[in-house]
Enzyme design. Structure first.
Site, mmCIF file in Angstrom:
data_model
loop_
_atom_site.group_PDB
_atom_site.id
_atom_site.type_symbol
_atom_site.label_atom_id
_atom_site.label_comp_id
_atom_site.label_asym_id
_atom_site.label_seq_id
_atom_site.Cartn_x
_atom_site.Cartn_y
_atom_site.Cartn_z
ATOM 1 N N ASP A 113 0.786 -1.235 0.000
ATOM 2 C CA ASP A 113 0.000 0.000 0.000
ATOM 3 C C ASP A 113 0.820 1.289 0.000
ATOM 4 O O ASP A 113 0.489 2.229 -0.704
ATOM 5 C CB ASP A 113 -0.978 0.001 1.182
ATOM 6 C CG ASP A 113 -1.991 1.130 1.094
ATOM 7 O OD1 ASP A 113 -2.405 1.461 -0.024
ATOM 8 O OD2 ASP A 113 -2.364 1.668 2.136
ATOM 9 N N CYS A 167 -16.180 -6.720 -14.762
ATOM 10 C CA CYS A 167 -17.180 -6.232 -13.818
ATOM 11 C C CYS A 167 -18.582 -6.538 -14.325
ATOM 12 O O CYS A 167 -18.838 -6.545 -15.532
ATOM 13 C CB CYS A 167 -16.960 -4.727 -13.667
ATOM 14 S SG CYS A 167 -18.217 -3.828 -12.780
ATOM 15 N N CYS A 222 -19.528 1.321 -1.934
ATOM 16 C CA CYS A 222 -19.424 0.723 -3.276
ATOM 17 C C CYS A 222 -19.096 -0.764 -3.204
ATOM 18 O O CYS A 222 -19.472 -1.533 -4.099
ATOM 19 C CB CYS A 222 -18.420 1.479 -4.134
ATOM 20 S SG CYS A 222 -16.702 1.390 -3.618
#
Length: 285
Positions: A113, A167, A222
């Site tokens: 990260d 997706c 989301c």
């Protein structure tokens, strides 16, 4: 070695593992130039693993399931357990130690990260997921509730292929987004999660987004509405089991209380004042 990697990963409770070729990724330049925020490094620092291991040949990418259920709270699911930066790096270091015991010493750079490298793109190249409309990587088993960590290495490992498909394209994430960040592509500075990390005083418009999200840290909207995330198994990584669901303003009044109560969570780096501001915005009538 690939089979041993998979076995070691399983023993260390690394949820999934894949490998991609170490190369320069020039295709990222145009993409990265569209999503500049104060938390990202310049594109030229993000496209080459050779900046970290000059003789790199492979990038090992690992996914860590952190889903712990749907209990409500004002802290995002990813920050309810132990700080993932520490946990992931420890597991990757343990993985390297096991590989070194078999293959001898090797060059490596461990990241999670905070590195300039594009972990989501490298994980995609390593076959760990597809990209959602919300710009999160979606794993076929663990959905988008995953942490990513990687190891740039000079070990010659066979690369995996990116997954086919994409997706679901349902648009639920765009419709539900508190900041309507998907109106024109993706506007990162309208994302509630970004605003909750932003220092200083928020504008009235920004405060409205935070209040709509109803969160003191992070935003799961989301991910929670995504059809790819509806059958995700509970994590078996004990460090990511929740010890916190809500940030309490009373524990944000002094730096000592903040460090004592919240020092082991992923949001602690941002500091007490920003978290106190967030809780005060959320509780306003």
């Amino acid at each position: 070695m690939k089979e041993k990697l998979k076995q070691y990963a399983k023993e260390l409770k690394i949820s999934d593992i894949g490998v991609c070729e170490a190369r320069v990724y020039p295709e990222l330049y145009d993409i990265l130039s569209l999503y500049d925020t104060p938390f990202t490094a310049p594109p030229e620092q993000r496209v080459s693993p050779f900046d970290f291991v000059p003789g790199a040949r492979s990038v090992i990418m690992c996914a860590f399931n952190y889903f712990s259920g749907r209990t409500p709270g004002n802290v995002s699911k990813y920050a309810r357990g132990m700080d993932y930066h520490t946990v992931v790096k420890e597991k990757l270091a343990a993985l390297c130690a096991r590989v070194e015991a078999d293959a001898g010493a090797f060059e490596r750079y461990i990241f999670c990260d905070t590195s300039p490298l594009c972990d989501k793109y490298l994980a995609y190249q390593a076959g760990l997921g597809i990209f959602g409309h919300n710009h999160l990587l979606i794993h076929p088993v663990y959905g988008s509730y995953i942490f990513l960590g990687g190891i740039v290495t000079d070990l010659p490992l066979a690369a995996d292929a990116p997954l086919e498909g994409g997706c679901a394209g349902c648009g639920r994430c765009a419709e539900a987004c508190p900041g309507q960040a998907f109106e024109h592509g993706f506007d990162a500075v309208r994302c509630a999660s970004y605003l909750l990390q932003k220092k200083g005083t928020l504008s009235e418009e920004e405060q409205a987004v935070v209040k709509h999200a109803g969160m003191a840290w992070g935003c799961d909207v989301c991910s929670d509405v995504c059809p790819h995330n509806q059958s995700v198994p509970i994590t078996d990584i004990n460090e990511f089991r929740p010890t916190l669901y809500d940030l309490c303003p009373d524990n944000l009044r002094s730096d000592t209380d903040f460090r004592t109560e919240y020092g082991g969570h992923a949001f602690a780096w941002r500091g007490r004042k920003t978290l106190l501001r967030n809780t005060e915005i959320v509780k306003k009538k």
